[in-house]
Design a protein around this motif. Structure first.
Motif, mmCIF file in Angstrom:
data_model
loop_
_atom_site.group_PDB
_atom_site.id
_atom_site.type_symbol
_atom_site.label_atom_id
_atom_site.label_comp_id
_atom_site.label_asym_id
_atom_site.label_seq_id
_atom_site.Cartn_x
_atom_site.Cartn_y
_atom_site.Cartn_z
ATOM 1 N N GLU A 154 54.020 -22.486 -6.863
ATOM 2 C CA GLU A 154 53.054 -23.569 -6.663
ATOM 3 C C GLU A 154 51.651 -23.142 -7.100
ATOM 4 O OE1 GLU A 154 51.315 -26.427 -3.088
ATOM 5 O OE2 GLU A 154 53.226 -25.397 -2.795
ATOM 6 N N ASN A 155 51.249 -21.918 -6.736
ATOM 7 C CA ASN A 155 49.921 -21.424 -7.122
ATOM 8 C C ASN A 155 49.803 -21.194 -8.621
ATOM 9 O OD1 ASN A 155 48.857 -21.533 -4.558
ATOM 10 N ND2 ASN A 155 49.288 -19.393 -4.081
ATOM 11 N N ILE A 156 50.873 -20.684 -9.220
ATOM 12 C CA ILE A 156 50.872 -20.466 -10.670
ATOM 13 C C ILE A 156 50.625 -21.795 -11.383
ATOM 14 C CG2 ILE A 156 52.328 -19.875 -12.662
ATOM 15 C CD1 ILE A 156 53.690 -17.771 -10.788
ATOM 16 N N ILE A 157 51.289 -22.843 -10.916
ATOM 17 C CA ILE A 157 51.134 -24.179 -11.527
ATOM 18 C C ILE A 157 49.734 -24.728 -11.269
ATOM 19 C CG2 ILE A 157 51.941 -26.577 -11.470
ATOM 20 C CD1 ILE A 157 54.761 -25.365 -10.728
ATOM 21 N N LYS A 158 49.312 -24.657 -10.000
ATOM 22 C CA LYS A 158 48.012 -25.204 -9.607
ATOM 23 C C LYS A 158 46.860 -24.533 -10.354
ATOM 24 C CE LYS A 158 47.793 -25.008 -5.191
ATOM 25 N NZ LYS A 158 47.628 -25.092 -3.736
ATOM 26 N N GLU A 159 46.957 -23.226 -10.521
ATOM 27 C CA GLU A 159 45.884 -22.470 -11.158
ATOM 28 C C GLU A 159 46.066 -22.342 -12.676
ATOM 29 O OE1 GLU A 159 45.379 -18.811 -8.980
ATOM 30 O OE2 GLU A 159 45.549 -19.871 -7.071
ATOM 31 N N LYS A 160 47.071 -23.070 -13.205
ATOM 32 C CA LYS A 160 47.340 -23.083 -14.657
ATOM 33 C C LYS A 160 47.430 -21.675 -15.232
ATOM 34 C CE LYS A 160 45.182 -27.632 -15.423
ATOM 35 N NZ LYS A 160 45.763 -28.208 -14.278
ATOM 36 N N LYS A 161 48.245 -20.833 -14.580
ATOM 37 C CA LYS A 161 48.393 -19.431 -14.973
ATOM 38 C C LYS A 161 49.447 -19.228 -16.057
ATOM 39 C CE LYS A 161 45.720 -17.417 -11.791
ATOM 40 N NZ LYS A 161 44.516 -16.727 -12.119
ATOM 41 N N GLY A 162 50.197 -20.255 -16.424
ATOM 42 C CA GLY A 162 51.245 -20.095 -17.426
ATOM 43 C C GLY A 162 51.349 -21.326 -18.300
ATOM 44 N N GLY A 176 60.904 -24.407 -12.511
ATOM 45 C CA GLY A 176 60.019 -25.260 -11.724
ATOM 46 C C GLY A 176 60.727 -26.465 -11.128
ATOM 47 N N GLY A 177 61.997 -26.688 -11.528
ATOM 48 C CA GLY A 177 62.756 -27.832 -11.025
ATOM 49 C C GLY A 177 62.370 -29.112 -11.735
ATOM 50 N N SER A 178 62.283 -30.175 -10.973
ATOM 51 C CA SER A 178 61.946 -31.487 -11.527
ATOM 52 C C SER A 178 60.519 -31.519 -12.063
ATOM 53 C CB SER A 178 62.099 -32.549 -10.441
ATOM 54 O OG SER A 178 61.490 -33.761 -10.844
ATOM 55 N N TRP A 179 60.336 -32.175 -13.194
ATOM 56 C CA TRP A 179 58.980 -32.300 -13.755
ATOM 57 C C TRP A 179 58.073 -33.048 -12.791
ATOM 58 C CZ3 TRP A 179 56.242 -36.712 -15.122
ATOM 59 C CH2 TRP A 179 56.955 -37.923 -15.134
ATOM 60 N N LEU A 180 58.652 -33.910 -11.956
ATOM 61 C CA LEU A 180 57.842 -34.646 -10.979
ATOM 62 C C LEU A 180 57.257 -33.701 -9.926
ATOM 63 C CD1 LEU A 180 60.174 -37.735 -10.610
ATOM 64 C CD2 LEU A 180 57.932 -37.707 -11.706
ATOM 65 N N ASP A 181 58.041 -32.688 -9.538
ATOM 66 C CA ASP A 181 57.544 -31.698 -8.578
ATOM 67 C C ASP A 181 56.428 -30.857 -9.209
ATOM 68 O OD1 ASP A 181 59.388 -32.555 -6.703
ATOM 69 O OD2 ASP A 181 60.838 -30.966 -7.150
ATOM 70 N N VAL A 182 56.651 -30.433 -10.450
ATOM 71 C CA VAL A 182 55.640 -29.636 -11.162
ATOM 72 C C VAL A 182 54.359 -30.456 -11.305
ATOM 73 C CG1 VAL A 182 55.073 -28.472 -13.336
ATOM 74 C CG2 VAL A 182 57.370 -28.247 -12.365
ATOM 75 N N ASN A 183 54.530 -31.716 -11.646
ATOM 76 C CA ASN A 183 53.381 -32.636 -11.799
ATOM 77 C C ASN A 183 52.623 -32.741 -10.478
ATOM 78 O OD1 ASN A 183 51.996 -34.374 -13.648
ATOM 79 N ND2 ASN A 183 52.744 -36.101 -12.448
ATOM 80 N N TYR A 184 53.345 -32.827 -9.368
ATOM 81 C CA TYR A 184 52.737 -32.923 -8.044
ATOM 82 C C TYR A 184 51.925 -31.655 -7.740
ATOM 83 C CZ TYR A 184 52.300 -32.944 -2.980
ATOM 84 O OH TYR A 184 51.813 -32.876 -1.693
ATOM 85 N N TYR A 185 52.510 -30.483 -7.969
ATOM 86 C CA TYR A 185 51.789 -29.232 -7.709
ATOM 87 C C TYR A 185 50.523 -29.133 -8.564
ATOM 88 C CZ TYR A 185 55.993 -27.484 -5.316
ATOM 89 O OH TYR A 185 57.042 -27.303 -4.451
ATOM 90 N N GLN A 186 50.629 -29.553 -9.821
ATOM 91 C CA GLN A 186 49.481 -29.458 -10.726
ATOM 92 C C GLN A 186 48.348 -30.383 -10.279
ATOM 93 O OE1 GLN A 186 49.835 -28.696 -15.109
ATOM 94 N NE2 GLN A 186 49.176 -30.814 -15.192
ATOM 95 N N SER A 187 48.701 -31.508 -9.670
ATOM 96 C CA SER A 187 47.687 -32.503 -9.297
ATOM 97 C C SER A 187 47.030 -32.201 -7.949
ATOM 98 C CB SER A 187 48.313 -33.895 -9.257
ATOM 99 O OG SER A 187 49.241 -33.995 -8.184
ATOM 100 N N LYS A 188 47.551 -31.232 -7.204
ATOM 101 C CA LYS A 188 47.003 -30.925 -5.860
ATOM 102 C C LYS A 188 45.658 -30.263 -5.937
ATOM 103 C CE LYS A 188 49.783 -29.517 -2.537
ATOM 104 N NZ LYS A 188 50.817 -28.750 -1.861
#
Length: 92
Positions: free
Chosen positions: A4-12, A80-92
Motif C-alpha cells: 500500500e505504501n509503495i503504491i501511495k508513495e509512487k515508489k515503483g 497488486g491484485g485488482s486494478w481497482l484496489d491499486v487505484n484506491y491505494y494510489q488515491s488515498k
C-alpha cells in the motif's frame, strides 16, 4: 514497506496485465499496459522500468501469474491484485 505504501508513495511502476481492450475501459492513472500473454517477450523492457513493479489485473489472478513468472526472471515485483484496489491505494 507495505505494498500500500509503495503504491501511495509512487515508489515503483504499475503494470496492468489485462488486455488492451480491458485497459482502455478503465485503469490506474499512470499505469502501463503490458498484457499477460506478451510478458515473456517483453521481459527486457520490464527490467528497464522503475522497480518494484506493481502488477494488477481484474481480480489478481493474471497479475499473480505475471508476478510468479517475473520473480523467476529476477525482477522485483508484487501482485497488486485488482486494478481497482491499486487505484484506491494510489488515491488515498
Amino acid at each position: 514497506m507495505t505494498l500500500e505504501n509503495i503504491i501511495k508513495e509512487k515508489k515503483g511502476t504499475i503494470v496492468d496485465v489485462r488486455s488492451h481492450e480491458e485497459f482502455m475501459g478503465g485503469h490506474v492513472a499512470g499505469s502501463i499496459n503490458i498484457p499477460l500473454q506478451t510478458i515473456p517477450e517483453r521481459v527486457e523492457e520490464l527490467k528497464d522500468l522503475h522497480s518494484p513493479l506493481i502488477l494488477c489485473c481484474a481480480s489478481g489472478n493474471r497479475s499473480g501469474q505475471a508476478q510468479h513468472y517475473l520473480s523467476q526472471q529476477g525482477l522485483d515485483c508484487y501482485n497488486g491484485g485488482s486494478w481497482l484496489d491499486v487505484n484506491y491505494y494510489q488515491s488515498k
